[in-house]
Design an enzyme around this catalytic site. Structure first.
Site, PDB file in Angstrom:
ATOM      1  N   CYS A 169       0.819  -1.220   0.000  1.00  0.00           N
ATOM      2  CA  CYS A 169       0.000   0.000   0.000  1.00  0.00           C
ATOM      3  C   CYS A 169       0.852   1.269   0.000  1.00  0.00           C
ATOM      4  CB  CYS A 169      -0.937   0.013   1.202  1.00  0.00           C
ATOM      5  SG  CYS A 169      -2.100  -1.344   1.177  1.00  0.00           S
ATOM      6  N   HIS A 207      -3.469   7.346   2.693  1.00  0.00           N
ATOM      7  CA  HIS A 207      -3.828   6.023   2.194  1.00  0.00           C
ATOM      8  C   HIS A 207      -5.265   5.722   2.635  1.00  0.00           C
ATOM      9  CE1 HIS A 207      -3.850   1.958   1.030  1.00  0.00           C
ATOM     10  NE2 HIS A 207      -3.693   1.442   2.236  1.00  0.00           N
ATOM     11  N   ASN A 256     -10.006   0.063  -0.248  1.00  0.00           N
ATOM     12  CA  ASN A 256      -8.542   0.102  -0.207  1.00  0.00           C
ATOM     13  C   ASN A 256      -7.990  -0.432  -1.529  1.00  0.00           C
ATOM     14  OD1 ASN A 256      -5.819  -0.238   0.252  1.00  0.00           O
ATOM     15  ND2 ASN A 256      -6.058  -1.241   2.233  1.00  0.00           N
TER      16      ASN A 256
HETATM   17  N1  ACO Z   1     -18.640  -8.291   8.854  1.00  0.00           N
HETATM   18  C1  ACO Z   1     -19.089  -8.575  10.077  1.00  0.00           C
HETATM   19  N2  ACO Z   1     -18.277  -8.924  11.077  1.00  0.00           N
HETATM   20  C2  ACO Z   1     -16.955  -8.982  10.815  1.00  0.00           C
HETATM   21  C3  ACO Z   1     -16.425  -8.710   9.542  1.00  0.00           C
HETATM   22  C4  ACO Z   1     -17.324  -8.351   8.539  1.00  0.00           C
HETATM   23  N3  ACO Z   1     -16.924  -8.046   7.297  1.00  0.00           N
HETATM   24  N4  ACO Z   1     -15.087  -8.846   9.614  1.00  0.00           N
HETATM   25  C5  ACO Z   1     -14.770  -9.192  10.862  1.00  0.00           C
HETATM   26  N5  ACO Z   1     -15.911  -9.288  11.601  1.00  0.00           N
HETATM   27  C6  ACO Z   1     -16.042  -9.629  13.008  1.00  0.00           C
HETATM   28  C7  ACO Z   1     -14.875 -10.434  13.535  1.00  0.00           C
HETATM   29  O1  ACO Z   1     -15.039 -11.794  13.264  1.00  0.00           O
HETATM   30  C8  ACO Z   1     -14.956 -10.134  15.016  1.00  0.00           C
HETATM   31  O2  ACO Z   1     -15.949 -10.945  15.592  1.00  0.00           O
HETATM   32  P1  ACO Z   1     -15.762 -11.541  17.063  1.00  0.00           P
HETATM   33  O3  ACO Z   1     -15.668 -10.358  17.963  1.00  0.00           O
HETATM   34  O4  ACO Z   1     -17.010 -12.353  17.227  1.00  0.00           O
HETATM   35  O5  ACO Z   1     -14.508 -12.347  16.999  1.00  0.00           O
HETATM   36  C9  ACO Z   1     -15.455  -8.681  15.072  1.00  0.00           C
HETATM   37  O6  ACO Z   1     -16.045  -8.440  13.796  1.00  0.00           O
HETATM   38  C10 ACO Z   1     -14.374  -7.655  15.331  1.00  0.00           C
HETATM   39  O7  ACO Z   1     -13.257  -7.923  14.459  1.00  0.00           O
HETATM   40  P2  ACO Z   1     -11.972  -7.014  14.478  1.00  0.00           P
HETATM   41  O8  ACO Z   1     -10.982  -7.536  13.484  1.00  0.00           O
HETATM   42  O9  ACO Z   1     -11.511  -6.812  15.892  1.00  0.00           O
HETATM   43  O10 ACO Z   1     -12.597  -5.645  13.935  1.00  0.00           O
HETATM   44  P3  ACO Z   1     -11.923  -4.217  13.845  1.00  0.00           P
HETATM   45  O11 ACO Z   1     -12.741  -3.229  14.543  1.00  0.00           O
HETATM   46  O12 ACO Z   1     -10.459  -4.263  14.152  1.00  0.00           O
HETATM   47  O13 ACO Z   1     -12.059  -3.894  12.274  1.00  0.00           O
HETATM   48  C11 ACO Z   1     -10.703  -3.936  10.291  1.00  0.00           C
HETATM   49  C12 ACO Z   1     -11.465  -4.752  11.333  1.00  0.00           C
HETATM   50  C13 ACO Z   1     -11.688  -3.077   9.561  1.00  0.00           C
HETATM   51  C14 ACO Z   1     -10.019  -4.890   9.333  1.00  0.00           C
HETATM   52  C15 ACO Z   1      -9.650  -3.041  10.978  1.00  0.00           C
HETATM   53  O14 ACO Z   1      -8.922  -3.794  11.911  1.00  0.00           O
HETATM   54  C16 ACO Z   1      -8.670  -2.397  10.017  1.00  0.00           C
HETATM   55  O15 ACO Z   1      -9.017  -1.546   9.238  1.00  0.00           O
HETATM   56  N6  ACO Z   1      -7.387  -2.752  10.104  1.00  0.00           N
HETATM   57  C17 ACO Z   1      -6.318  -2.083   9.323  1.00  0.00           C
HETATM   58  C18 ACO Z   1      -6.323  -2.459   7.863  1.00  0.00           C
HETATM   59  C19 ACO Z   1      -5.162  -1.730   7.206  1.00  0.00           C
HETATM   60  O16 ACO Z   1      -4.938  -0.567   7.441  1.00  0.00           O
HETATM   61  N7  ACO Z   1      -4.362  -2.409   6.412  1.00  0.00           N
HETATM   62  C20 ACO Z   1      -3.132  -1.775   5.936  1.00  0.00           C
HETATM   63  C21 ACO Z   1      -3.008  -1.650   4.555  1.00  0.00           C
HETATM   64  S1  ACO Z   1      -3.490  -3.050   3.628  1.00  0.00           S
HETATM   65  C22 ACO Z   1      -2.131  -3.573   2.691  1.00  0.00           C
HETATM   66  O17 ACO Z   1      -1.020  -3.207   2.929  1.00  0.00           O
HETATM   67  C23 ACO Z   1      -2.374  -4.610   1.617  1.00  0.00           C
END
Ligand code: ACO
Length: 335
Positions: A116, A258, A288
Site C-alpha cells: 500500500c 492512504h 482500499n
Molecule cells: N462483517 C461482520 N463482522 C466482521 C467482519 C465483517 N466483514 N469482519 C470481521 N468481523 C467480526 C470479527 O469476526 C470479530 O468478531 P468476534 O468479535 O465475534 O470475533 C469482530 O467483527 C471484530 O473484528 P476485528 O478484526 O476486531 O474488527 P476491527 O474493529 O479491528 O475492524 C478492520 C477490522 C476493519 C479490518 C480493521 O482492523 C482495520 O481496518 N485494520 C487495518 C487495515 C489496514 O490498514 N491495512 C493496511 C493496509 S493493507 C495492505 O497493505 C495490503
C-alpha cells in the site's frame, strides 16, 4: 545546478473499472452487513476489474489520462514506474507491459513493491533520481487488481479492498515547489500480520498456503493489530516529514492519506488538527486500492477542481511489511 532541480507533478489521472460492488452485494456472499462495514471502515462500495482486465490495463488507462492533463505524450517520457502488489505476472514487470501498451520504448521501466505504500515509496525514489539529474520526465503509476488475491469467503478481508489505478507525470524543473521531501520507514518484524503468500515462501506441498476456493493466493490479515501499528506509525511519520522541512501542521492545506479505513484517516487528521474538508477521503467509494489509493485520491481531488497551485499536500501511506512513509508536495497544476 543540482540544488535547484525540483520534481513537479504536471499531470494526474485515475481509472476505475466499470463494475461497482456495494456492501449489500457482498452481504449476499459472506456473513456481513452494510452497517458493520460502514461503521468499522467507512467503505460503502468498491470497483472490481472485469474478467480479463489486468493491472496493466488499469495502469495504462490512468497513465493516458495523466499524460493528457500534462499535455505530453509517451514519447516525452524517459522513465516509467508502476507501484503494484498485484502484477500481471511475476515477470516481466507490469511497468514493461504498460510501456508497451502505451506505445513507448527505449526508456527504463520497473515495478516497485511496497504494497500500500508503493506510490509514496515511488515518489520518494523518483524525486531523488530526478534531483540527481537522471530523468527529466517520468510516469509514476499505482495500480492494483486486489480482487484477484482476495479470499472471497473471508469476510474479514474481502470487504476491505477494491481495484483501480492512479498516475502522475513528474517533471524536473528549475523552479521552487513540487516535491519538498519524503520520509520512508519499514519494520519487517511485523511481516506475518498481513500477507499474501506466493513465490519462494510457498512449499511444494503448500501446507499453510492461504488460498480461496479457486486455489488463488489470498490475503490474510490480523486486522486489529495492523490497525494499531498503522495509526501509531502514520501519526509519527507525518510529524517527522513536517519537522524535517521546518513546517508545522498549520502549513498543510491537504492531507492525502492512504485509503484503508476511515477511522485511521480520521485519527491522522486529528493528529494534524485538520478539518474534514482538508482531507482527501475516497475510501467510501474506492475502498482500499493499495498502491493506487493515494494517486487515485489525488486524481479525484484534481477532477473536482479542489486543488490549487502552491497548496501544500501531505501524502502518507502504510502497508504490509510493515512499510510506511510520507511525502510533502507543493501542488504545481492550475492557476
Ligand atoms: N462483517 C461482520 N463482522 C466482521 C467482519 C465483517 N466483514 N469482519 C470481521 N468481523 C467480526 C470479527 O469476526 C470479530 O468478531 P468476534 O468479535 O465475534 O470475533 C469482530 O467483527 C471484530 O473484528 P476485528 O478484526 O476486531 O474488527 P476491527 O474493529 O479491528 O475492524 C478492520 C477490522 C476493519 C479490518 C480493521 O482492523 C482495520 O481496518 N485494520 C487495518 C487495515 C489496514 O490498514 N491495512 C493496511 C493496509 S493493507 C495492505 O497493505 C495490503
Amino acid at each position: 545546478m543540482t540544488g535547484s532541480r525540483r520534481t513537479h507533478i504536471i499531470g494526474v489521472g485515475g481509472y476505475l473499472p466499470r463494475r461497482v460492488v456495494t456492501n449489500a452485494e457482498l452481504a449476499e456472499r459472506v456473513d456481513t452487513s452494510d452497517q458493520w462495514i460502514v461503521e468499522r471502515t467507512g467503505i460503502r462500495q468498491r470497483h472490481l476489474a472485469a474478467d480479463g482486465e489486468r493491472t496493466s490495463d488499469l495502469a495504462a488507462a490512468a497513465a493516458r489520462q495523466a499524460l493528457e492533463v500534462a499535455g505530453v505524450t509517451i514519447d516525452d517520457i524517459d522513465a516509467l514506474v508502476v507501484a503494484t502488489t498485484t502484477p500481471d505476472l511475476i515477470f516481466p514487470s507490469t511497468a514493461a507491459i504498460v510501456q508497451s501498451k502505451l506505445g513507448g520504448a527505449g526508456f527504463p521501466a520497473w515495478d516497485i513493491q511496497a504494497v500500500c505504500a508503493g506510490f509514496v515509496y515511488g515518489l520518494a525514489q523518483l524525486d531523488a533520481m530526478m534531483r540527481a539529474g537522471m530523468f527529466r520526465r517520468v510516469l509514476l503509476i499505482g495500480a492494483e487488481t486486489m480482487s484477484r488475491i482476495l479470499n472471497w469467503d473471508d469476510r474479514a478481508t474481502c470487504v476491505l479492498f477494491g481495484d483501480g489505478a492512479g498516475a502522475v507525470v513528474l517533471e524536473q524543473r528549475a523552479e521552487a515547489g513540487g516535491v519538498i521531501g519524503s520520509v520512508l520507514h519499514g519494520d519487517g518484524a511485523h511481516r506475518d500480520l498481513l500477507k499474501a503468500q506466493y513465490g519462494s515462501d510457498v512449499p511444494r506441498d503448500r501446507p499453510d498456503f492461504h488460498t480461496d476456493a479457486a486455489g488463488v493466493a489470498a490475503i490474510a490479515m490480523r486486522g486489529n493489530e495492523v490497525f494499531r501499528v498503522a495509526v501509531k506509525s502514520l501519526g509519527a511519520v507525518v510529524g517527522e516529514v513536517l519537522a524535517a522541512h521546518n513546517l508545522t501542521e498549520s502549513d498543510v492545506d491537504w492531507l492525502v492519506p492512504h485509503q484503508a479505513n476511515l477511522r485511521i484517516i480520521n485519527a491522522i487528521a486529528k493528529r494534524l488538527t485538520l478539518p474534514e474538508e482538508r482531507v482527501a477521503i475516497t475510501v467510501g467509494i474506492h475502498a482500499n486500492t493499495s498502491a493506487a489509493s493515494v494517486p487515485l485520491a489525488l486524481a479525484h481531488l484534481h477532477q473536482q477542481g479542489r486543488l490549487q497551485r502552491d497548496q501544500l499536500l501531505l501524502l502518507e501511506s502504510f502497508g504490509a511489511g510493515f512499510v510506511w512513509g510520507a511525502n510533502l508536495v507543493r501542488w504545481s497544476l492550475g492557476e
